[in-house]
Write a protein that holds these residues in place. Structure first.
Motif, mmCIF file in Angstrom:
data_model
loop_
_atom_site.group_PDB
_atom_site.id
_atom_site.type_symbol
_atom_site.label_atom_id
_atom_site.label_comp_id
_atom_site.label_asym_id
_atom_site.label_seq_id
_atom_site.Cartn_x
_atom_site.Cartn_y
_atom_site.Cartn_z
ATOM 1 N N TYR A 70 -63.277 -11.290 15.010
ATOM 2 C CA TYR A 70 -62.359 -10.855 13.957
ATOM 3 C C TYR A 70 -61.454 -9.739 14.476
ATOM 4 C CZ TYR A 70 -60.564 -8.997 9.579
ATOM 5 O OH TYR A 70 -59.723 -8.556 8.587
ATOM 6 N N ASN A 94 -68.040 -13.046 5.037
ATOM 7 C CA ASN A 94 -68.111 -13.097 3.574
ATOM 8 C C ASN A 94 -69.351 -13.802 3.044
ATOM 9 O OD1 ASN A 94 -65.678 -11.735 3.397
ATOM 10 N ND2 ASN A 94 -64.449 -13.574 3.040
ATOM 11 N N THR A 101 -54.261 -15.826 13.429
ATOM 12 C CA THR A 101 -54.532 -15.629 12.000
ATOM 13 C C THR A 101 -55.646 -16.549 11.525
ATOM 14 O OG1 THR A 101 -52.214 -15.005 11.637
ATOM 15 C CG2 THR A 101 -53.491 -15.668 9.702
ATOM 16 N N GLN A 102 -55.601 -17.808 11.975
ATOM 17 C CA GLN A 102 -56.635 -18.769 11.591
ATOM 18 C C GLN A 102 -57.993 -18.364 12.149
ATOM 19 O OE1 GLN A 102 -54.872 -22.357 13.158
ATOM 20 N NE2 GLN A 102 -53.826 -22.835 11.238
ATOM 21 N N GLN A 139 -63.740 -14.088 9.213
ATOM 22 C CA GLN A 139 -63.921 -13.446 7.917
ATOM 23 C C GLN A 139 -64.787 -14.287 6.988
ATOM 24 O OE1 GLN A 139 -62.135 -10.261 6.559
ATOM 25 N NE2 GLN A 139 -64.096 -10.648 5.563
ATOM 26 N N ASP A 140 -64.647 -15.611 7.073
ATOM 27 C CA ASP A 140 -65.452 -16.501 6.235
ATOM 28 C C ASP A 140 -66.944 -16.347 6.533
ATOM 29 O OD1 ASP A 140 -63.166 -17.456 5.030
ATOM 30 O OD2 ASP A 140 -63.049 -19.278 6.255
ATOM 31 N N GLN A 183 -59.356 -15.479 10.045
ATOM 32 C CA GLN A 183 -59.835 -15.932 8.745
ATOM 33 C C GLN A 183 -61.173 -16.648 8.875
ATOM 34 O OE1 GLN A 183 -58.544 -15.364 5.515
ATOM 35 N NE2 GLN A 183 -60.639 -16.104 5.159
ATOM 36 N N ARG A 188 -57.428 -10.165 14.776
ATOM 37 C CA ARG A 188 -56.567 -9.322 13.945
ATOM 38 C C ARG A 188 -55.685 -8.422 14.813
ATOM 39 N NH1 ARG A 188 -54.406 -10.283 9.967
ATOM 40 N NH2 ARG A 188 -54.150 -8.087 9.430
#
Length: 584
Positions: free
Chosen positions: A451, A286, A275-276, A282-283, A279, A455
């Protein structure tokens, strides 16, 4: 750890062929010279920082003249002899006494020895020490300017040095597991150097915390000029994502090579690590700074493109072609890299279906789709030279006795294939011309796959967020969307089925980029894929037709101890606190 002399070495470095810095005699260089409180331009300090950047490796043929992935299952070296580094690693002919210098970045060259022929120390420990020198010294330099958020130039440079230090630690950790964490201290010969290793968890936490601490004091995006290799916020976030993906992977997250040994991985499995990692990827996504380049080949040729996150500059040259191009052409080529049949078979058809799928349209009698209207994944043509491929206004002839496989004493392909990746657009040319040879340390497609992988491990079955990343990468590659818009991906895959697809996508998208070598280790599948012979193809020409025969070209060997490198014997012998990795 090595005993280092208490001097500051200012390196003469040429980065990317566009910046040349004056070399100063070592015995005349002092800390006061480099970190001068009267130097408002920070000329000497910046030169020293460039020297730390130069320790980042350019992967083109760096492992004794070969690509590191030739020590995995994607290629073998065309070089012959008893001391080829990648062959020694691939056949488990290495020990803690003789691990090839091409991959021994623990010892290498450091400040207690002379630099190598380019004036740059090899070892990552030397890079960490140089970074610490810079971090401790830059504060006195009144260099002007800074970022719009108020970060001074000196603070930006300090953060760049911290990024490089974190990157060097990452490179050490993925090879050795837990390593000594030195903080900001610059060790000297009079210090106690019997330093123990920190745990794997300690090292991951340290790298991640460093990336978090510096991300907002770095430029948001790469510069568009000759400084485009400088660390950015995107690079810091990408390094964090890369580190967390490594930490979440089976080798370290539940698959520790020595159960209960905190030096060699976590002592438990925790899905939250995936999960980390997701994320962190994802950062980066983004940020809105990076995107996939439409032309796969030109990721490596076009400088300042939107996919590059962190690079090691290379000169504009034809060195990749002359070392790896197929033999039999007047322009030259020594074909150092021989891709394996295993890699060739990993590329699907242009419809996205694997060649093992009867619906793919693959024809064994026309394996490279020269006549078949159903073509291979365009990345295949951008990565591999095969019999009949166009090059230099002619064809690559790798059938037995062909000009590119003459079966003479000339060095030539061992597998029936040559590496095509990273080379210029010379299909219709008659000679080579200079082009960028920058090395992609991190690029955006890696973030998308990271990612998707993370996931997929979190979800009980892959959801649309996993499919989306694969569709984006396959669309850029030139794979057809198909009637369902899935780019050859089966709908409703299980987690295990998607895992296999993702692992194959890593393989074909990042061939020869030093991913496969480490991926088969972090996935803990190396013992399976490397304990079987590497294969190639022997092609016999019969008039205008060909017969294809698969042949063994190298018997590779992998032992479980090879999931981590040995700490060099000399380091363990002189430091009682330095614990060796299991099996070495």
């Amino acid at each position: 750890m090595k005993n280092y002399i208490h001097k500051i070495l200012l390196l003469a470095v040429i980065i990317g062929g566009c910046k040349k810095y004056e070399q100063f005699p070592v015995d005349k260089v002092t800390g006061n010279y480099v970190f001068d409180p009267l130097d408002s331009a920070g000329v000497n300090a910046q030169s020293y920082l460039y020297g730390i950047y130069a320790i980042v490796k350019n992967g083109h043929n760096r492992a004794g003249g070969d690509y590191l992935d030739a020590a995995a299952d994607d290629a073998v070296s065309s070089q012959t002899g008893s001391n080829i580094p990648v062959t020694l690693i691939a056949t488990s002919a290495v020990t803690s006494f003789n691990f090839p210098g091409a991959e021994n970045f623990w010892e290498g060259t450091n400040l207690s020895q002379a630099p190598n022929s380019s004036g740059v120390p090899d070892a990552f420990w030397a890079g960490i020490r140089n970074a610490n020198i810079f971090i401790n010294g830059i504060g006195v330099v009144p260099v002007k300017g800074g970022l719009s958020n108020g970060t001074t130039t000196a603070q930006v440079w300090r953060s760049e040095a911290r990024f490089l230090r974190a990157y060097f630690y990452f490179e050490l950790v993925r090879r050795y597991g837990g390593v000594p964490l030195l903080g900001d201290k610059v060790y000297n010969i009079e210090d106690n150097l019997e330093i123990p290793r920190n745990t794997f968890a300690d090292c991951i936490t340290y790298i991640v915390n460093e990336c978090d601490a510096i991300k907002d004091s770095l430029s948001t995006a790469p510069a568009s000029d000759g400084d485009n290799y400088r660390a950015t916020k995107g690079a810091a976030l990408a390094l964090k994502a890369k580190t967390l993906l490594l930490a979440a992977s089976p080798l370290f997250n539940g698959g520790n090579v020595e159960s209960g040994n905190a030096l060699t991985g976590y002592t438990n499995y925790d899905v939250n690590r995936w999960t980390q990692a997701a994320q962190a990827a994802q950062d980066v996504m983004n940020l809105g700074v990076y995107s996939l380049v439409p032309n796969f080949k030109h990721i490596f040729l076009d400088q300042n493109n939107s996919e590059r996150i962190f690079i090691r500059p290379g000169n504009n040259s034809t060195g990749i072609e002359t070392r790896n191009g197929p033999v039999g052409f007047q322009a030259g080529g020594t074909g150092n890299t021989s891709p394996t049949q295993e890699l060739v078979n990993a590329f699907p058809m242009q419809n996205g279906l694997p060649i093992s799928n009867p619906a793919s349209g693959y024809l064994a009698a026309d394996p490279y789709s020269l006549l078949n209207p159903v073509k291979r994944d365009p990345r295949f043509d951008a990565t591999i030279f095969y019999n009949g491929a166009t090059w230099l206004s002619s064809t690559v002839d790798t059938y037995e006795g062909g000009k590119s496989k003459p079966n003479t004493s000339l060095q030539q392909t061992e597998s029936g294939y040559y590496m095509r990746k990273f080379m210029g657009d010379f299909e219709g040319a008659t000679t080579y011309s200079n082009h960028s040879s920058d090395w992609m340390v991190m690029r955006y497609a890696e973030i998308l796959l990271a990612y998707a992988e993370a996931r997929n491990e979190v979800e009980s079955a892959p959801q649309s967020d996993v499919y989306d990343q694969l569709r984006a990468i396959r669309a850029r590659a030139g794979i057809a969307a198909g009637n369902d818009g899935n780019y050859g991906l089966s709908p409703n895959m299980t987690q295990a089925e998607m895992r296999a697809v993702i692992q194959n996508e890593w393989r074909i998208e990042f061939a020869f980029e030093e991913h496969r070598y480490f991926d088969i280790r972090r996935w803990k599948i190396a013992a399976t894929v490397m304990n079987q012979p590497r294969t190639g193809i022997s092609i016999v020409k019969n008039g205008i037709s060909y017969t294809y025969n698969y042949v063994n070209i190298l018997t590779t060997v992998f032992k479980d101890k090879q999931y981590l490198y040995p700490i060099p014997y000399n380091e363990v012998a002189k430091n009682p606190a330095m614990k060796q990795n299991p099996g070495w």
